[in-house]
Motif scaffolding. Sequence first.
Motif, PDB file in Angstrom:
ATOM      1  N   GLY A 105      -5.367  -5.074  -0.835  1.00 52.83           N
ATOM      2  CA  GLY A 105      -6.359  -4.014  -0.997  1.00 52.83           C
ATOM      3  C   GLY A 105      -5.751  -2.797  -1.671  1.00 52.83           C
ATOM      4  N   VAL A 106      -6.193  -1.614  -1.228  1.00 49.88           N
ATOM      5  CA  VAL A 106      -5.785  -0.349  -1.859  1.00 49.88           C
ATOM      6  C   VAL A 106      -4.260  -0.220  -1.907  1.00 49.88           C
ATOM      7  CG1 VAL A 106      -5.854   2.167  -1.606  1.00 49.88           C
ATOM      8  CG2 VAL A 106      -7.914   0.813  -1.135  1.00 49.88           C
ATOM      9  N   ILE A 107      -3.599  -0.410  -0.765  1.00 49.28           N
ATOM     10  CA  ILE A 107      -2.159  -0.118  -0.739  1.00 49.28           C
ATOM     11  C   ILE A 107      -1.332  -1.321  -1.202  1.00 49.28           C
ATOM     12  CG2 ILE A 107      -1.435  -0.738   1.627  1.00 49.28           C
ATOM     13  CD1 ILE A 107      -0.755   2.612  -0.144  1.00 49.28           C
ATOM     14  N   TRP A 159     -13.004  -2.397   9.088  1.00 50.20           N
ATOM     15  CA  TRP A 159     -11.958  -2.005  10.032  1.00 50.20           C
ATOM     16  C   TRP A 159     -11.739  -0.481  10.090  1.00 50.20           C
ATOM     17  CZ3 TRP A 159      -7.223   0.302   8.604  1.00 50.20           C
ATOM     18  CH2 TRP A 159      -6.988   0.399   7.220  1.00 50.20           C
ATOM     19  N   ARG A 160     -12.221   0.229   9.068  1.00 44.23           N
ATOM     20  CA  ARG A 160     -11.915   1.666   8.974  1.00 44.23           C
ATOM     21  C   ARG A 160     -12.642   2.447  10.073  1.00 44.23           C
ATOM     22  NH1 ARG A 160      -8.974   2.173   4.389  1.00 44.23           N
ATOM     23  NH2 ARG A 160      -9.564   0.902   2.592  1.00 44.23           N
ATOM     24  N   CYS A 214       0.415  -5.284   4.305  1.00 45.19           N
ATOM     25  CA  CYS A 214      -0.524  -4.236   3.853  1.00 45.19           C
ATOM     26  C   CYS A 214      -1.946  -4.537   4.324  1.00 45.19           C
ATOM     27  CB  CYS A 214      -0.513  -4.150   2.329  1.00 45.19           C
ATOM     28  SG  CYS A 214       1.086  -3.778   1.619  1.00 45.19           S
ATOM     29  N   THR A 215      -2.063  -5.098   5.511  1.00 45.35           N
ATOM     30  CA  THR A 215      -3.378  -5.444   6.065  1.00 45.35           C
ATOM     31  C   THR A 215      -3.883  -4.298   6.937  1.00 45.35           C
ATOM     32  OG1 THR A 215      -2.330  -6.353   8.011  1.00 45.35           O
ATOM     33  CG2 THR A 215      -2.720  -7.876   6.175  1.00 45.35           C
ATOM     34  N   GLU A 238       3.383  -1.563   6.463  1.00 44.11           N
ATOM     35  CA  GLU A 238       2.727  -0.291   6.154  1.00 44.11           C
ATOM     36  C   GLU A 238       2.553   0.529   7.443  1.00 44.11           C
ATOM     37  OE1 GLU A 238       1.800   2.066   4.417  1.00 44.11           O
ATOM     38  OE2 GLU A 238       2.194   1.362   2.414  1.00 44.11           O
ATOM     39  N   LYS A 239       2.328   1.817   7.285  1.00 46.07           N
ATOM     40  CA  LYS A 239       2.074   2.668   8.449  1.00 46.07           C
ATOM     41  C   LYS A 239       0.629   2.467   8.915  1.00 46.07           C
ATOM     42  CE  LYS A 239      -0.913   5.298   6.380  1.00 46.07           C
ATOM     43  NZ  LYS A 239      -2.292   5.266   6.823  1.00 46.07           N
ATOM     44  N   HIS A 258      -0.869  -5.558  11.913  1.00 50.63           N
ATOM     45  CA  HIS A 258       0.515  -5.444  11.438  1.00 50.63           C
ATOM     46  C   HIS A 258       1.500  -6.221  12.313  1.00 50.63           C
ATOM     47  CE1 HIS A 258      -0.214  -1.399   9.089  1.00 50.63           C
ATOM     48  NE2 HIS A 258      -0.894  -2.412   8.616  1.00 50.63           N
ATOM     49  N   GLN A 313      -9.442 -11.270  -3.876  1.00 52.71           N
ATOM     50  CA  GLN A 313      -8.461 -10.169  -3.816  1.00 52.71           C
ATOM     51  C   GLN A 313      -7.065 -10.707  -4.140  1.00 52.71           C
ATOM     52  OE1 GLN A 313     -10.330  -7.225  -3.704  1.00 52.71           O
ATOM     53  NE2 GLN A 313      -8.916  -6.444  -2.164  1.00 52.71           N
ATOM     54  N   SER A 373      -4.420  -1.999  10.066  1.00 49.19           N
ATOM     55  CA  SER A 373      -3.287  -1.620  10.918  1.00 49.19           C
ATOM     56  C   SER A 373      -3.135  -2.477  12.172  1.00 49.19           C
ATOM     57  CB  SER A 373      -3.448  -0.150  11.301  1.00 49.19           C
ATOM     58  OG  SER A 373      -3.648   0.627  10.141  1.00 49.19           O
ATOM     59  N   GLN A 393       6.464   7.060   3.344  1.00 46.41           N
ATOM     60  CA  GLN A 393       7.022   7.340   2.028  1.00 46.41           C
ATOM     61  C   GLN A 393       7.324   8.808   1.787  1.00 46.41           C
ATOM     62  OE1 GLN A 393       3.813   6.457   2.465  1.00 46.41           O
ATOM     63  NE2 GLN A 393       2.447   7.336   0.952  1.00 46.41           N
ATOM     64  N   ASP A 402      -4.025 -12.945   0.748  1.00 41.66           N
ATOM     65  CA  ASP A 402      -5.170 -12.197   1.273  1.00 41.66           C
ATOM     66  C   ASP A 402      -6.188 -13.217   1.772  1.00 41.66           C
ATOM     67  OD1 ASP A 402      -6.265  -8.998   0.630  1.00 41.66           O
ATOM     68  OD2 ASP A 402      -7.670 -10.483   1.446  1.00 41.66           O
ATOM     69  N   HIS A 441       1.483  10.500   8.506  1.00 45.08           N
ATOM     70  CA  HIS A 441       2.545  10.883   7.565  1.00 45.08           C
ATOM     71  C   HIS A 441       3.121  12.256   7.942  1.00 45.08           C
ATOM     72  CE1 HIS A 441       1.794   7.713   4.661  1.00 45.08           C
ATOM     73  NE2 HIS A 441       0.510   8.000   4.650  1.00 45.08           N
TER      74      HIS A 441
HETATM   75  N1  LIG Z   1       1.365   4.606   3.064  1.00 46.95           N
HETATM   76  C1  LIG Z   1       0.188   5.032   2.639  1.00 46.95           C
HETATM   77  O1  LIG Z   1       0.076   6.100   2.017  1.00 46.95           O
HETATM   78  C2  LIG Z   1      -1.034   4.198   2.899  1.00 46.95           C
HETATM   79  C3  LIG Z   1      -2.191   4.428   2.146  1.00 46.95           C
HETATM   80  C4  LIG Z   1      -3.309   3.615   2.379  1.00 46.95           C
HETATM   81  C5  LIG Z   1      -3.263   2.633   3.370  1.00 46.95           C
HETATM   82  N2  LIG Z   1      -2.127   2.471   4.119  1.00 46.95           N
HETATM   83  C6  LIG Z   1      -2.082   1.439   5.187  1.00 46.95           C
HETATM   84  O2  LIG Z   1      -2.169   0.155   4.568  1.00 46.95           O
HETATM   85  C7  LIG Z   1      -2.944  -0.735   5.373  1.00 46.95           C
HETATM   86  C8  LIG Z   1      -4.085  -1.295   4.527  1.00 46.95           C
HETATM   87  O3  LIG Z   1      -4.908  -0.246   4.064  1.00 46.95           O
HETATM   88  P1  LIG Z   1      -5.810  -0.401   2.745  1.00 46.95           P
HETATM   89  O4  LIG Z   1      -6.437   0.912   2.517  1.00 46.95           O
HETATM   90  O5  LIG Z   1      -5.014  -1.040   1.683  1.00 46.95           O
HETATM   91  O6  LIG Z   1      -6.918  -1.439   3.301  1.00 46.95           O
HETATM   92  P2  LIG Z   1      -7.890  -2.365   2.435  1.00 46.95           P
HETATM   93  O7  LIG Z   1      -9.045  -2.678   3.323  1.00 46.95           O
HETATM   94  O8  LIG Z   1      -8.115  -1.795   1.100  1.00 46.95           O
HETATM   95  O9  LIG Z   1      -7.002  -3.699   2.222  1.00 46.95           O
HETATM   96  C9  LIG Z   1      -6.646  -4.560   3.298  1.00 46.95           C
HETATM   97  C10 LIG Z   1      -6.597  -5.997   2.748  1.00 46.95           C
HETATM   98  O10 LIG Z   1      -6.087  -6.854   3.774  1.00 46.95           O
HETATM   99  C11 LIG Z   1      -6.797  -8.095   3.716  1.00 46.95           C
HETATM  100  N3  LIG Z   1      -6.643  -8.793   4.991  1.00 46.95           N
HETATM  101  C12 LIG Z   1      -7.290  -8.574   6.161  1.00 46.95           C
HETATM  102  N4  LIG Z   1      -6.825  -9.401   7.117  1.00 46.95           N
HETATM  103  C13 LIG Z   1      -5.864 -10.164   6.549  1.00 46.95           C
HETATM  104  C14 LIG Z   1      -5.014 -11.208   7.020  1.00 46.95           C
HETATM  105  N5  LIG Z   1      -5.064 -11.621   8.293  1.00 46.95           N
HETATM  106  N6  LIG Z   1      -4.151 -11.775   6.155  1.00 46.95           N
HETATM  107  C15 LIG Z   1      -4.101 -11.378   4.854  1.00 46.95           C
HETATM  108  N7  LIG Z   1      -4.893 -10.388   4.348  1.00 46.95           N
HETATM  109  C16 LIG Z   1      -5.743  -9.782   5.182  1.00 46.95           C
HETATM  110  C17 LIG Z   1      -8.221  -7.672   3.380  1.00 46.95           C
HETATM  111  O11 LIG Z   1      -8.979  -8.752   2.860  1.00 46.95           O
HETATM  112  C18 LIG Z   1      -7.990  -6.561   2.371  1.00 46.95           C
HETATM  113  O12 LIG Z   1      -7.956  -7.042   1.040  1.00 46.95           O
HETATM  114  C19 LIG Z   1      -3.399   0.079   6.590  1.00 46.95           C
HETATM  115  O13 LIG Z   1      -2.540  -0.186   7.667  1.00 46.95           O
HETATM  116  C20 LIG Z   1      -3.255   1.519   6.149  1.00 46.95           C
HETATM  117  O14 LIG Z   1      -2.973   2.409   7.224  1.00 46.95           O
HETATM  118  C21 LIG Z   1      -1.023   3.210   3.884  1.00 46.95           C
END
Ligand SMILES: NC(=O)c1ccc[n+]([C@@H]2O[C@H](COP(=O)([O-])OP(=O)(O)OC[C@H]3O[C@@H](n4cnc5c(N)ncnc54)[C@H](O)[C@@H]3O)[C@@H](O)[C@H]2O)c1
Length: 352
Positions: free
Chosen positions: A13-15, A167-168, A72-73, A95-96, A78, A41, A75, A124, A36, A185
């Motif tokens: 996803g995003v991170i 999940w958010r 990166c799933t 990830e955090k 994790h 994705q 939280s 980070q 994923d 952070h």
């Molecule tokens: N360090 C940072 O600055 C930062 C920024 C954003 C997010 N994060 C952390 O990263 C994590 C993900 O956040 P996001 O915004 O990327 O979420 P997101 O929803 O954009 O992405 C999560 C992805 O995980 C996949 N997923 C769900 N369950 C799964 C599993 N069992 N196996 C494999 N894939 C699975 C989902 O399909 C999705 O594509 C969170 O823990 C968030 O706190 C950290």
Amino acid sequence: MAETLRFGIVGCGVIGLVHAEAIASLPDAQLISVVDINPQQAQKLASQYGARPYTNLQHMLDSEPVEVVIICTPSGLHGELACQVMRSGRHVIVEKPMEITREAIEEMLQVQQATGVKLAVISQHRFDQASLQVHDLIEEKAFGRLVLGNAIVPWWRSQQYYDSGDWRGTWKLDGGGVLMNQTIHSIDLLQWLMGPVKSVFGYTDTLVHRMETEDVAVAVLRFADGALGTIAATTGAYPGVTTRIEIFGDKGSAVIENDRLSFLHLVRDDKQSISSYGVAPQEGKQHEDTGSTSQNPAALSASSHALQIADMIRAIREDGTPLVDGYEARQPVEIILSIYESARIQKEITLS
Ligand SMILES: NC(=O)c1ccc[n+]([C@@H]2O[C@H](COP(=O)([O-])OP(=O)(O)OC[C@H]3O[C@@H](n4cnc5c(N)ncnc54)[C@H](O)[C@@H]3O)[C@@H](O)[C@H]2O)c1
């Protein structure tokens, strides 16, 4: 050990994308596989970075010669996924937040000890130049007696953001709201700079968004060395204002705004003694940002992530410890869980 370490990413996803960019920027790291549960994705990120896509972590671990896997799933997944990776003998970056419950964190630490692999957790902003500089100055005791440390996070997240993933903003998978997701952070930086937190008292509420968890929180802190502190955070402050970390001591003060040291004044640098009333803020040294990415948080994010991944590579090669290992990463989660408990029972909570 091979010159290039092979990486996998779980959660595209995003991170996940930021991690893929960060790995691509490192000369001795290569992304070879991504996982994923959503096949589109996985496919999208895999084709962008020339990696192989999977929809199941165990299949990836059984088939790919990865040495490091990044989780990166959402939280609340994790711990389970990180333990699966560690039990397969691979190093893991999470990830955090590290996890959202004490029990899950305890299990991760036990599995890490039993398997002997490296475990790092993303924080980070510890790798930002400003944070490192202030941390070094604190180690040198340049601020004198620390008296007050504040973390202020007046951010904006739209309802659409909370609706963009089921999940958010949930207790089960986000583990909290603005504190557990966004402010972790700054809480990590505050406790890294000011030292361990002894006790907290907090209020939390949900005032703007349709979500289970809090979108506004304040807490007062007592640090172990006697200094006081505050946390003030929300995702309901439109349009979102600069994050501030403020460190005050009787021989100097520093303010970090976003990733930039915006104020630093130390008694040891004074050419002449200042008045008993101190200096007006504009007379303090305003430090200009030296990084080219300061106006572009996304770009900065990938570069800070790259520094932390490079730190993990160093730890693996030297058989050392990553800067943010599981024990370090447990601290901010413990502070946040204690603030939640305090807000619930309206009592000060002493951290164990
Ligand atoms: N360090 C940072 O600055 C930062 C920024 C954003 C997010 N994060 C952390 O990263 C994590 C993900 O956040 P996001 O915004 O990327 O979420 P997101 O929803 O954009 O992405 C999560 C992805 O995980 C996949 N997923 C769900 N369950 C799964 C599993 N069992 N196996 C494999 N894939 C699975 C989902 O399909 C999705 O594509 C969170 O823990 C968030 O706190 C950290």
